[in-house]
Scaffold this active site. Structure first.
Site, PDB file in Angstrom:
ATOM      1  N   GLY A 167     -15.265 -17.229  17.215  1.00  0.00           N
ATOM      2  CA  GLY A 167     -13.641 -17.238  17.245  1.00  0.00           C
ATOM      3  C   GLY A 167     -13.280 -18.715  17.415  1.00  0.00           C
ATOM      4  O   GLY A 167     -12.534 -18.845  18.426  1.00  0.00           O
ATOM      5  N   SER A 186     -10.602 -10.537  31.236  1.00  0.00           N
ATOM      6  CA  SER A 186     -11.822  -9.908  30.899  1.00  0.00           C
ATOM      7  C   SER A 186     -12.738 -10.022  32.054  1.00  0.00           C
ATOM      8  O   SER A 186     -13.886  -9.768  32.020  1.00  0.00           O
ATOM      9  CB  SER A 186     -12.353 -10.462  29.558  1.00  0.00           C
ATOM     10  OG  SER A 186     -12.422 -12.128  29.801  1.00  0.00           O
ATOM     11  N   ASP A 197     -10.216 -20.045  16.747  1.00  0.00           N
ATOM     12  CA  ASP A 197      -8.772 -19.845  16.528  1.00  0.00           C
ATOM     13  C   ASP A 197      -8.319 -21.299  17.273  1.00  0.00           C
ATOM     14  O   ASP A 197      -7.230 -21.721  16.636  1.00  0.00           O
ATOM     15  CB  ASP A 197      -8.040 -18.649  17.243  1.00  0.00           C
ATOM     16  CG  ASP A 197      -8.292 -18.787  18.775  1.00  0.00           C
ATOM     17  OD1 ASP A 197      -9.601 -18.564  18.983  1.00  0.00           O
ATOM     18  OD2 ASP A 197      -7.525 -18.975  19.429  1.00  0.00           O
TER      19      ASP A 197
END
Ligand SMILES: *Cc1c(COP(=O)(O)O)cnc(C)c1O
Length: 323
Positions: A211, A81, A213
């Site tokens: 996020g 990204s 995770d």
């Protein structure tokens, strides 16, 4: 690549030798304001001042430095990204290796431009509908290039670990080390250095609340996959930890915390106003949690991971114009 073993601290030391004279030894900065507000002592490892503006140069250069002559000729492929893209492009330029990089269509314009500026060929894909890893593998296979992933690679992890190595060399033992967490290259490398140089030091990852995770994975003991989180922390929009990064984090890190986008903006404001530093949203993750969790008397290391943010976007975020 999977033939390579999960790295240890000796690999971090080898990376430090390969990076000598190539990566900057970034400064460790202090803030009386933060120390007074928390009663702790904060040590900021400022990777926003690293070459190309983030710690990712360390892992990228280390990985490319291991290429043999045939790999150098065929070139390197990467998906990212932003900061890994720039890091690969710059390291490849320095070593005279062609680089092709897959970047999401919504990557910050500055990161795309910088990647091209370092001579990298940029191929765009849609972050929310396309599988970047599959695309990158296909591209690498077609062109005979070596794929260097952004975090789940032993040489990348070892390179990233050199930031914490330098920090601990400069500060001596710390009570806690807070590290920004995306796919876990920086956290796993940092944990290797901390375990070797400061065994008592707690090592914490910090990821975006949108996020978590990594937090779920750490606490459940398995790699948890999530959809691409929507957060201003564009460097930590990862969907899962890697096999190597998870193995090290599970063994050597102490916990994973989260920070909200609001806290990241507060951090950007703090770094700009009080420390005169431009820090990107992702680069504020570690500080956001460290400031919240600091205990009086603690010596706390914070890795400020990067400073690549468009000034226009920086202004918008500070004005509360959202993501
Ligand atoms: C890539 C990146 C992270 C996350 O690093 P991982 O190794 O993927 O966990 C954090 N901050 C910045 C600025 C980054 O570029």
């Amino acid at each position: 690549m999977s033939a390579l073993q999960t790295p240890g601290f000796e690999d971090v030391k080898a990376a430090a030798a390969r990076l000598a004279g190539q990566a900057h030894r970034t400064p460790v900065m202090r803030s009386r304001t933060v120390d007074a507000a928390t009663g702790a002592q904060f040590f900021f490892k400022c990777e926003n001042f690293q070459r190309m503006g983030a710690f990712k140069f360390r892992g990228a250069f280390n990985a490319l430095s291991y290429f043999d002559a045939a790999q150098r000729r065929a070139g390197v492929a990467a998906f990212s990204s932003g900061n890994h893209a720039q890091a690969i492009a710059l390291a490849a330029q320095i070593l005279g290796i062609p680089a092709t990089i897959l970047m999401p269509t919504d990557a910050p314009a500055m990161k795309v431009a910088a990647t091209r500026g370092y001579g990298g060929e940029v191929v765009l894909y849609d972050r929310y509908t396309q599988d970047r890893e599959a695309l990158a593998r296909e591209l690498a296979d077609k062109r005979g290039m070596t794929l260097i992933p952004p975090y789940d690679h032993p040489h990348v992890i070892a390179g990233q670990g050199t930031a914490a190595l330098e920090l601990l060399e400069d500060t001596g033992p710390l009570d806690a080390l807070y590290v920004c967490l995306g796919g876990g290259g920086l956290l796993s490398g940092s944990a290797l250095s901390a375990r070797a140089l400061a065994p008592q030091c707690k090592v914490y990852g910090v990821e975006p609340e949108a996020g978590n995770d990594g937090q779920q994975s750490f606490r459940e003991g398995r790699i948890v996959h999530i959809d691409t989180p929507r957060t201003i922390a564009d460097g930590a929009q990862t969907q899962h930890l890697g096999e190597h990064t998870f193995a090290v984090i599970r063994r050597d890190a102490d916990d994973v915390f989260t920070a909200t986008d609001g806290e990241l903006v507060e951090g950007m404001r703090f770094f700009a106003e009080r420390m005169k530093m431009l820090v990107e949203p992702t680069g504020c993750l570690a500080f956001a949690a460290a400031r919240r969790l600091a205990e009086p008397g603690q010596r706390i290391g914070v890795i400020v991971s990067g400073g690549n943010v468009d000034l226009k976007r920086f202004g918008q975020l500070l004005e509360g114009a959202g993501a």
